[in-house]
Design a protein around this motif. Structure first.
Motif, mmCIF file in Angstrom:
data_model
loop_
_atom_site.group_PDB
_atom_site.id
_atom_site.type_symbol
_atom_site.label_atom_id
_atom_site.label_comp_id
_atom_site.label_asym_id
_atom_site.label_seq_id
_atom_site.Cartn_x
_atom_site.Cartn_y
_atom_site.Cartn_z
ATOM 1 N N TYR A 112 0.805 -1.212 0.000
ATOM 2 C CA TYR A 112 0.000 0.000 0.000
ATOM 3 C C TYR A 112 0.845 1.273 0.000
ATOM 4 O O TYR A 112 0.309 2.364 0.179
ATOM 5 C CB TYR A 112 -0.942 -0.019 1.213
ATOM 6 C CG TYR A 112 -1.862 -1.213 1.195
ATOM 7 C CD1 TYR A 112 -3.070 -1.176 0.502
ATOM 8 C CD2 TYR A 112 -1.508 -2.410 1.819
ATOM 9 C CE1 TYR A 112 -3.908 -2.280 0.467
ATOM 10 C CE2 TYR A 112 -2.341 -3.518 1.780
ATOM 11 C CZ TYR A 112 -3.539 -3.446 1.107
ATOM 12 O OH TYR A 112 -4.364 -4.553 1.056
ATOM 13 N N THR A 113 2.137 1.111 -0.164
ATOM 14 C CA THR A 113 3.008 2.277 -0.268
ATOM 15 C C THR A 113 3.398 2.505 -1.721
ATOM 16 O O THR A 113 3.482 1.550 -2.507
ATOM 17 C CB THR A 113 4.282 2.089 0.583
ATOM 18 O OG1 THR A 113 4.946 0.879 0.162
ATOM 19 C CG2 THR A 113 3.943 1.986 2.057
ATOM 20 N N GLU A 114 3.614 3.738 -2.080
ATOM 21 C CA GLU A 114 3.961 4.070 -3.455
ATOM 22 C C GLU A 114 5.341 3.536 -3.795
ATOM 23 O O GLU A 114 6.284 3.633 -2.997
ATOM 24 C CB GLU A 114 3.934 5.580 -3.651
ATOM 25 C CG GLU A 114 4.198 6.020 -5.086
ATOM 26 C CD GLU A 114 4.173 7.526 -5.230
ATOM 27 O OE1 GLU A 114 4.440 8.017 -6.342
ATOM 28 O OE2 GLU A 114 3.881 8.201 -4.230
ATOM 29 N N ALA A 115 5.460 2.942 -4.985
ATOM 30 C CA ALA A 115 6.757 2.436 -5.434
ATOM 31 C C ALA A 115 7.683 3.610 -5.740
ATOM 32 O O ALA A 115 7.291 4.551 -6.431
ATOM 33 C CB ALA A 115 6.585 1.567 -6.678
ATOM 34 N N VAL A 116 8.896 3.556 -5.211
ATOM 35 C CA VAL A 116 9.860 4.636 -5.419
ATOM 36 C C VAL A 116 11.177 4.045 -5.909
ATOM 37 O O VAL A 116 11.503 2.884 -5.646
ATOM 38 C CB VAL A 116 10.107 5.437 -4.126
ATOM 39 C CG1 VAL A 116 8.852 6.169 -3.702
ATOM 40 C CG2 VAL A 116 10.589 4.518 -3.000
ATOM 41 N N ALA A 117 11.927 4.861 -6.628
ATOM 42 C CA ALA A 117 13.228 4.424 -7.153
ATOM 43 C C ALA A 117 14.284 4.511 -6.062
ATOM 44 O O ALA A 117 14.320 5.466 -5.272
ATOM 45 C CB ALA A 117 13.623 5.282 -8.346
ATOM 46 N N PHE A 118 15.149 3.512 -6.016
ATOM 47 C CA PHE A 118 16.266 3.509 -5.078
ATOM 48 C C PHE A 118 17.519 4.013 -5.795
ATOM 49 O O PHE A 118 17.718 3.761 -6.982
ATOM 50 C CB PHE A 118 16.524 2.099 -4.545
ATOM 51 C CG PHE A 118 15.369 1.527 -3.770
ATOM 52 C CD1 PHE A 118 14.903 2.149 -2.623
ATOM 53 C CD2 PHE A 118 14.753 0.343 -4.176
ATOM 54 C CE1 PHE A 118 13.838 1.619 -1.905
ATOM 55 C CE2 PHE A 118 13.688 -0.193 -3.470
ATOM 56 C CZ PHE A 118 13.229 0.443 -2.330
ATOM 57 N N THR A 119 18.361 4.688 -5.050
ATOM 58 C CA THR A 119 19.629 5.162 -5.616
ATOM 59 C C THR A 119 20.836 4.700 -4.802
ATOM 60 O O THR A 119 21.973 4.906 -5.220
ATOM 61 C CB THR A 119 19.636 6.701 -5.687
ATOM 62 O OG1 THR A 119 19.414 7.243 -4.378
ATOM 63 C CG2 THR A 119 18.560 7.210 -6.637
ATOM 64 N N ASP A 120 20.602 4.056 -3.671
ATOM 65 C CA ASP A 120 21.710 3.615 -2.828
ATOM 66 C C ASP A 120 22.344 2.345 -3.393
ATOM 67 O O ASP A 120 21.707 1.559 -4.105
ATOM 68 C CB ASP A 120 21.228 3.371 -1.399
ATOM 69 C CG ASP A 120 20.161 2.291 -1.327
ATOM 70 O OD1 ASP A 120 20.479 1.166 -0.924
ATOM 71 O OD2 ASP A 120 18.999 2.589 -1.723
ATOM 72 N N ALA A 121 23.596 2.147 -3.061
ATOM 73 C CA ALA A 121 24.381 1.044 -3.612
ATOM 74 C C ALA A 121 23.815 -0.326 -3.251
ATOM 75 O O ALA A 121 23.820 -1.254 -4.079
ATOM 76 C CB ALA A 121 25.828 1.150 -3.126
#
Length: 215
Positions: free
Chosen positions: A105-114
């Motif tokens: 139920y949370t919005e999908a977000v892009a990750f940028t961490d290694a």
């Protein structure tokens, strides 16, 4: 005749009472003159079980008419109440499910961490994405993932949706939403985003009409 009845079990007596079936030897007494291709008709009475059922339906009908005329029953209101109850049940189930699977139920977000990008790269390999897109994303059977031309869109949410729901029909890109978690699909989509602007060994020619700017 009376002896025959006395010799019947309780269940047999009940069946006989509820059907009022005539004995085979007594059928001549109720034979009618109706003859259809040699088949003659018996003048059997309606079985009591059928009559009782018919009388019950009449009683129920009268009851409903009384309730309607008195204003105690309204089909529209009954429907509205059931819809409201159904919506309440669904809402309660969703609230319960949110506690068990909050990631759904949370919005999908892009990750940028290694760490997450490394996991996305691992998924890219383990889920055989490289078989169609090449290990460096340069494309093969599938399109190049490093240029700025996209068939279904190059934004994170578009890539995430393509991974989840699958690609174009007949092109072999399967839907992964039933096979890998939402978190893993986010990691995989994030890794694919990170490939944009890189230089693959043998880049496939750009495909698609959607231009997505490479950062």
């Amino acid at each position: 005749m009376s002896n025959n009845i006395e010799n019947l079990s309780g269940w047999q007596k009940f069946i006989k009472k509820m059907t009022k079936a005539n004995e085979i030897g007594k059928e001549e007494d109720i034979m009618t003159d109706h003859d259809y291709d040699g088949i003659r008709e018996l003048d059997n009475v309606l079985p009591p079980w059928w009559l009782y059922g018919f009388y019950i339906t009449i009683a129920i009908s009268i009851f409903y008419y009384i309730m309607i005329f008195m204003g105690n029953y309204n089909q529209d209101q009954e429907y509205a109440d059931e819809v409201a109850q159904g919506n309440a049940d669904v809402a309660a189930w969703i609230e319960k499910d949110k506690k068990i699977h909050p990631e759904k139920y949370t919005e999908a977000v892009a990750f940028t961490d290694a760490k997450n990008l490394a996991k996305g790269k691992e998924l890219f390999t383990s889920k055989t994405c490289f078989a169609c897109h090449a290990a460096d994303g340069g494309g093969g059977i599938g399109p190049n993932l490093t240029d700025n031309k996209w068939i279904l869109g190059g934004e994170f949410n578009k890539i995430f949706n393509t991974i989840s729901k699958g690609g174009r029909p007949g092109k072999g890109m399967v839907a992964w939403e039933s096979s890998i978690s939402k978190m893993e699909r986010q990691q995989l989509a994030s890794y694919i985003i990170s490939l944009q602007g890189t230089t693959p060994a043998s880049p496939k020619a750009p495909q698609g009409e959607i231009t997505f700017p490479i950062k």
